[in-house]
Design a protein around this motif. Structure first.
Motif, PDB file in Angstrom:
ATOM      1  N   LYS A  96       0.844  -1.198   0.000  1.00 49.90           N
ATOM      2  CA  LYS A  96       0.000   0.000   0.000  1.00 49.90           C
ATOM      3  C   LYS A  96       0.878   1.246   0.000  1.00 49.90           C
ATOM      4  N   PRO A  97       0.538   2.212  -0.835  1.00 46.30           N
ATOM      5  CA  PRO A  97       1.322   3.451  -0.802  1.00 46.30           C
ATOM      6  C   PRO A  97       1.093   4.179   0.518  1.00 46.30           C
ATOM      7  N   LYS A  98       2.144   4.717   1.042  1.00 45.88           N
ATOM      8  CA  LYS A  98       2.041   5.501   2.271  1.00 45.88           C
ATOM      9  C   LYS A  98       1.701   6.927   1.862  1.00 45.88           C
ATOM     10  N   VAL A  99       0.522   7.342   2.251  1.00 43.25           N
ATOM     11  CA  VAL A  99       0.027   8.662   1.860  1.00 43.25           C
ATOM     12  C   VAL A  99      -0.100   9.524   3.103  1.00 43.25           C
ATOM     13  N   ILE A 100       0.364  10.761   2.991  1.00 41.77           N
ATOM     14  CA  ILE A 100       0.202  11.721   4.083  1.00 41.77           C
ATOM     15  C   ILE A 100      -0.591  12.916   3.575  1.00 41.77           C
ATOM     16  N   MET A 101      -1.207  13.612   4.512  1.00 44.98           N
ATOM     17  CA  MET A 101      -1.932  14.839   4.200  1.00 44.98           C
ATOM     18  C   MET A 101      -1.102  16.017   4.675  1.00 44.98           C
ATOM     19  N   LEU A 102      -0.883  16.974   3.827  1.00 50.01           N
ATOM     20  CA  LEU A 102      -0.140  18.177   4.182  1.00 50.01           C
ATOM     21  C   LEU A 102      -0.810  19.359   3.504  1.00 50.01           C
ATOM     22  N   ASP A 103      -1.241  20.312   4.312  1.00 55.32           N
ATOM     23  CA  ASP A 103      -1.932  21.498   3.784  1.00 55.32           C
ATOM     24  C   ASP A 103      -3.126  21.128   2.910  1.00 55.32           C
ATOM     25  N   GLY A 104      -3.838  20.071   3.330  1.00 50.16           N
ATOM     26  CA  GLY A 104      -5.041  19.667   2.615  1.00 50.16           C
ATOM     27  C   GLY A 104      -4.800  18.895   1.326  1.00 50.16           C
ATOM     28  N   LYS A 105      -3.555  18.508   1.072  1.00 48.24           N
ATOM     29  CA  LYS A 105      -3.219  17.759  -0.139  1.00 48.24           C
ATOM     30  C   LYS A 105      -2.599  16.429   0.243  1.00 48.24           C
ATOM     31  N   GLU A 106      -2.859  15.397  -0.569  1.00 47.80           N
ATOM     32  CA  GLU A 106      -2.281  14.078  -0.324  1.00 47.80           C
ATOM     33  C   GLU A 106      -0.976  13.920  -1.088  1.00 47.80           C
ATOM     34  N   TYR A 107      -0.013  13.285  -0.405  1.00 55.21           N
ATOM     35  CA  TYR A 107       1.290  13.019  -1.008  1.00 55.21           C
ATOM     36  C   TYR A 107       1.671  11.572  -0.756  1.00 55.21           C
ATOM     37  N   LEU A 141       4.414   9.069   0.041  1.00 61.13           N
ATOM     38  CA  LEU A 141       5.744   9.119   0.652  1.00 61.13           C
ATOM     39  C   LEU A 141       6.815   8.441  -0.206  1.00 61.13           C
ATOM     40  N   THR A 142       6.414   7.471  -0.991  1.00 63.48           N
ATOM     41  CA  THR A 142       7.404   6.760  -1.800  1.00 63.48           C
ATOM     42  C   THR A 142       7.972   7.639  -2.914  1.00 63.48           C
ATOM     43  N   THR A 143       7.347   8.790  -3.154  1.00 58.73           N
ATOM     44  CA  THR A 143       7.842   9.688  -4.202  1.00 58.73           C
ATOM     45  C   THR A 143       8.682  10.828  -3.622  1.00 58.73           C
ATOM     46  N   PHE A 144       8.842  10.860  -2.305  1.00 59.59           N
ATOM     47  CA  PHE A 144       9.597  11.941  -1.669  1.00 59.59           C
ATOM     48  C   PHE A 144      11.089  11.827  -1.990  1.00 59.59           C
ATOM     49  N   SER A 145      11.703  12.977  -2.219  1.00 60.92           N
ATOM     50  CA  SER A 145      13.158  13.019  -2.379  1.00 60.92           C
ATOM     51  C   SER A 145      13.796  12.782  -1.010  1.00 60.92           C
ATOM     52  N   GLU A 146      15.102  12.600  -0.992  1.00 58.30           N
ATOM     53  CA  GLU A 146      15.811  12.429   0.280  1.00 58.30           C
ATOM     54  C   GLU A 146      15.616  13.638   1.184  1.00 58.30           C
ATOM     55  N   ILE A 147      15.691  14.809   0.600  1.00 57.07           N
ATOM     56  CA  ILE A 147      15.527  16.047   1.379  1.00 57.07           C
ATOM     57  C   ILE A 147      14.113  16.145   1.934  1.00 57.07           C
ATOM     58  N   ALA A 148      13.119  15.852   1.096  1.00 55.04           N
ATOM     59  CA  ALA A 148      11.729  15.909   1.554  1.00 55.04           C
ATOM     60  C   ALA A 148      11.495  14.892   2.670  1.00 55.04           C
ATOM     61  N   MET A 149      12.028  13.692   2.512  1.00 58.75           N
ATOM     62  CA  MET A 149      11.840  12.649   3.525  1.00 58.75           C
ATOM     63  C   MET A 149      12.534  13.028   4.828  1.00 58.75           C
ATOM     64  N   ALA A 150      13.724  13.612   4.742  1.00 53.85           N
ATOM     65  CA  ALA A 150      14.430  14.042   5.950  1.00 53.85           C
ATOM     66  C   ALA A 150      13.631  15.120   6.680  1.00 53.85           C
ATOM     67  N   ASN A 151      13.045  16.036   5.926  1.00 53.26           N
ATOM     68  CA  ASN A 151      12.250  17.089   6.547  1.00 53.26           C
ATOM     69  C   ASN A 151      10.937  16.550   7.095  1.00 53.26           C
TER      70      ASN A 151
END
Length: 75
Positions: free
Chosen positions: A7-18, A20-30
């Motif tokens: 299952k894709p790991k999806v998070i909500m941020l500012d009302g939008k779904e993202y 997690l498997t598409t996050f860059s290293e920098i995005a994931m670290a943050n």
């Protein structure tokens, strides 16, 4: 039944779904930093509640053990 790992790991941020498997290293670290900060805020909130409870108990015990106030009428 679909495996949890697939299952894709999806998070909500500012009302939008993202995804997690598409996050860059920098995005994931943050994102990890945000999670750690949220955990620490929760921990601090619990500590604050404990300290406030202790303060109430100390203040109540103090009141019970105070001598008469200097400005109280003794007449």
């Amino acid at each position: 039944m679909e495996d949890e790992k697939e299952k894709p790991k999806v998070i909500m941020l500012d009302g939008k779904e993202y995804d997690l498997t598409t996050f860059s290293e920098i995005a994931m670290a943050n994102y990890t930093g945000v999670l750690i900060a949220d955990q620490e805020l929760k921990h601090i909130s619990h500590q604050e509640a404990m300290v406030k409870t202790a303060r109430i108990a100390y203040a109540n015990t103090l009141r019970e053990n105070l001598p008469p106030a200097m400005d109280s009428d003794t007449e």
